[in-house]
Design a protein around this motif. Structure first.
Motif: not given
Length: 130
Positions: A95-101
């Motif tokens: 989820l953190k990676a998706r938010a960063r993306t």
């Protein structure tokens, strides 16, 4: 001049806590109850001549979640550089990676420490440590 902050969260308790913590830190907070409302408040802030210096958003919200909200904010040229902090009970790496993306600047897990939140806002908004 105080920083203008937009905080988007579907929990009234969290909105009240954010408003209190941000006001006590000398910020000018505006709150919204979900992503769609957040976009409306964001446009009102721009129209009033006080665009946000930073945005805080939850992820799990009705009508438009935090990911959709971040995508919508980043789709507008004038908001591309505004720091966005995710404030969520979620902490999964994907989820953190998706938010960063999507364009999020940082991630803070609830419950939040007001002092750390203020420090993070000052850091991402380019105002140095508080």
């Amino acid at each position: 001049m105080s920083l203008s902050i937009l905080a988007v969260d579907d929990s009234r308790t969290i909105r009240d806590m954010l408003k209190l913590a941000l006001s006590q830190a000398g910020f000018a907070p505006q709150v919204a109850e979900d992503g769609l409302h957040g976009l409306e408040v964001l446009e009102d802030m721009v129209d009033d001549g006080t665009p946000p210096d930073a945005i805080i958003t939850d992820i799990n919200m009705p009508r438009m979640d935090g990911f959709g909200f971040i995508d919508a904010v980043r789709a507008k040229d004038q908001h591309r550089a505004v720091p966005i902090l995710v404030l969520s009970t979620e902490s999964a790496d994907e989820l953190k990676a998706r938010a960063r993306t999507s364009g999020a600047t940082g991630w803070i897990v609830k419950p939040f420490d007001p002092v750390k939140l203020v420090r993070a806002i000052n850091m991402v908004a380019g105002k140095g440590a508080a």
